[in-house]
Design a protein around this motif. Structure first.
Motif, mmCIF file in Angstrom:
data_model
loop_
_atom_site.group_PDB
_atom_site.id
_atom_site.type_symbol
_atom_site.label_atom_id
_atom_site.label_comp_id
_atom_site.label_asym_id
_atom_site.label_seq_id
_atom_site.Cartn_x
_atom_site.Cartn_y
_atom_site.Cartn_z
ATOM 1 N N GLY A 13 0.803 -1.230 0.000
ATOM 2 C CA GLY A 13 0.000 0.000 0.000
ATOM 3 C C GLY A 13 0.827 1.267 0.000
ATOM 4 O O GLY A 13 0.307 2.342 0.273
ATOM 5 N N ILE A 17 -1.169 1.318 -7.273
ATOM 6 C CA ILE A 17 -2.570 0.924 -7.068
ATOM 7 C C ILE A 17 -2.871 0.790 -5.570
ATOM 8 O O ILE A 17 -3.905 1.247 -5.083
ATOM 9 C CB ILE A 17 -2.853 -0.402 -7.813
ATOM 10 N N SER A 36 4.244 -3.012 3.726
ATOM 11 C CA SER A 36 5.156 -2.786 2.591
ATOM 12 C C SER A 36 6.560 -2.656 3.171
ATOM 13 O O SER A 36 6.715 -2.606 4.390
ATOM 14 C CB SER A 36 4.752 -1.528 1.804
ATOM 15 N N ARG A 37 7.558 -2.605 2.272
ATOM 16 C CA ARG A 37 8.918 -2.525 2.800
ATOM 17 C C ARG A 37 9.269 -1.104 3.230
ATOM 18 O O ARG A 37 10.112 -0.896 4.085
ATOM 19 C CB ARG A 37 9.924 -3.018 1.751
ATOM 20 N N SER A 38 8.636 -0.113 2.585
ATOM 21 C CA SER A 38 8.918 1.277 2.956
ATOM 22 C C SER A 38 7.614 2.011 3.239
ATOM 23 O O SER A 38 6.539 1.564 2.818
ATOM 24 C CB SER A 38 9.680 1.974 1.824
ATOM 25 N N SER A 78 5.117 -7.664 -10.172
ATOM 26 C CA SER A 78 6.323 -7.361 -10.937
ATOM 27 C C SER A 78 5.951 -7.215 -12.410
ATOM 28 O O SER A 78 4.923 -7.719 -12.845
ATOM 29 C CB SER A 78 7.346 -8.490 -10.756
ATOM 30 N N ILE A 125 -4.479 -9.374 -7.536
ATOM 31 C CA ILE A 125 -4.314 -8.631 -8.792
ATOM 32 C C ILE A 125 -3.538 -9.477 -9.791
ATOM 33 O O ILE A 125 -2.411 -9.898 -9.534
ATOM 34 C CB ILE A 125 -3.615 -7.277 -8.561
ATOM 35 N N THR A 175 1.717 3.608 -12.892
ATOM 36 C CA THR A 175 2.258 3.499 -11.523
ATOM 37 C C THR A 175 3.785 3.444 -11.621
ATOM 38 O O THR A 175 4.335 3.211 -12.705
ATOM 39 C CB THR A 175 1.789 2.196 -10.837
ATOM 40 N N PRO A 176 4.485 3.592 -10.496
ATOM 41 C CA PRO A 176 5.959 3.474 -10.533
ATOM 42 C C PRO A 176 6.428 2.159 -11.153
ATOM 43 O O PRO A 176 7.441 2.120 -11.863
ATOM 44 C CB PRO A 176 6.337 3.569 -9.050
ATOM 45 N N ALA A 178 5.319 0.618 -13.633
ATOM 46 C CA ALA A 178 5.220 0.626 -15.105
ATOM 47 C C ALA A 178 6.030 1.754 -15.736
ATOM 48 O O ALA A 178 5.926 1.980 -16.953
ATOM 49 C CB ALA A 178 3.742 0.755 -15.494
#
Ligand SMILES: NC(=O)c1ccc[n+]([C@@H]2O[C@H](COP(=O)([O-])OP(=O)(O)OC[C@H]3O[C@@H](n4cnc5c(N)ncnc54)[C@H](OP(=O)(O)O)[C@@H]3O)[C@@H](O)[C@H]2O)c1
Length: 238
Positions: A13, A17, A36-38, A78, A125, A175-176, A178
């Motif tokens: 998140g 998306i 999330s990782r960050s 990915s 997704i 999105t980042p 893509a």
């Protein structure tokens, strides 16, 4: 739609998306839990978050989750596009790990909380590439087809417990993830033109559909794979 007193877990998140979904759910009064990782500076203040890598140790998840979970969205993935001859075994394994195993592990770790809610909704997704053959997509298409298989199987297994499982299958979305595919005006124009509706997706296009699938308004929908792709997955205009 109103998610007052509903607890929704969004894996991934912090970007794209998933981030759009976190904001939308927050506007609709949900209690939002993010993994999330960050962290993201764009999160609303009262979002609860756990910084963790879904491919690593998930022991901290149990203490992070609320006792009842009304929704779970797995928005990690990915885009690894290569000619088939250049794809390595590691590429295939990595795409499978991030897209399929990550989702399976998170669902296993959250199933008790999803059952506790009485009725709940899981959204995974996939991608338009799981159904429409596209060059250079062999590894990601195989992984996303597995996501769809996982989802319909779990939809059957969990139906008696009123846990719904559905999949959204987007085409190219801004999105980042893509950004390589959208890095010049020429690329953006060519991508838009490939879609019957003449444009690529925006994160909000996808998160609005996910929000509907999480809500009680979709309470008779399970085991579905819903394309959200500007028409690319179903129609030809010439
Ligand atoms: N964008 C598209 O064109 C497109 C098209 C079809 C399908 N999809 C699918 O849509 C979903 C969302 O993609 P997106 O475009 O929104 O991607 P994105 O902008 O890269 O966001 C991915 C999210 O997943 C998190 N994440 C990635 N690896 C993680 C890991 N190992 N552990 C924990 N969190 C991790 C990222 O946060 P951190 O980096 O902070 O961990 C980020 O919050 C994916 O399943 C993708 O395959 C996207």
């Amino acid at each position: 739609m109103d998610f007052k007193q509903k607890n929704i877990l969004v894996i991934g998140g912090s970007s794209g998306i998933g981030l759009s979904l976190v904001k939308l759910l927050h506007q609709q009064n949900a209690n939002v839990y993010v993994v999330s990782r960050s962290a993201s500076e764009d999160w609303p203040e009262d979002v609860q978050y756990l910084l963790a890598d879904i491919t690593g140790n998930l022991d901290s998840l149990a203490a992070f989750l609320p006792a009842e979970l009304h929704g779970l969205v797995y928005s990690v993935g990915s885009i690894n596009l290569k000619p088939f001859g250049r794809l390595t075994e590691e590429d295939f394994l990595k795409d499978y790990q991030v897209n399929v195993l990550g989702a399976a592990r998170i669902i296993q770790q959250s199933i008790k909380q999803l059952k506790n809610a009485g009725a709940s909704s899981i959204v995974l997704i996939s991608s338009v590439a799981a159904k429409i053959g596209m060059p250079y997509h062999a590894s990601i298409a195989a992984a996303k087809a597995a996501v769809e298989g996982l989802a319909i199987s779990l939809a059957a297994e969990f139906a008696a417990q009123q846990i719904r499982v559905n999949v959204v299958a987007p085409s190219l979305t801004n999105t980042p993830l893509a950004q390589n595919l959208l890095s010049s005006p020429e690329k953006r124009e060519a991508s838009a033109k490939r879609h019957p509706l003449g444009k690529i997706g925006q994160p909000e296009d996808i998160s609005r559909l996910i929000t509907f699938l999480l809500s009680e308004e979709s309470n008779w929908i399970t085991g579905q794979i819903i394309g959200i792709d500007g028409g690319l997955g179903k129609i030809k205009t010439s």
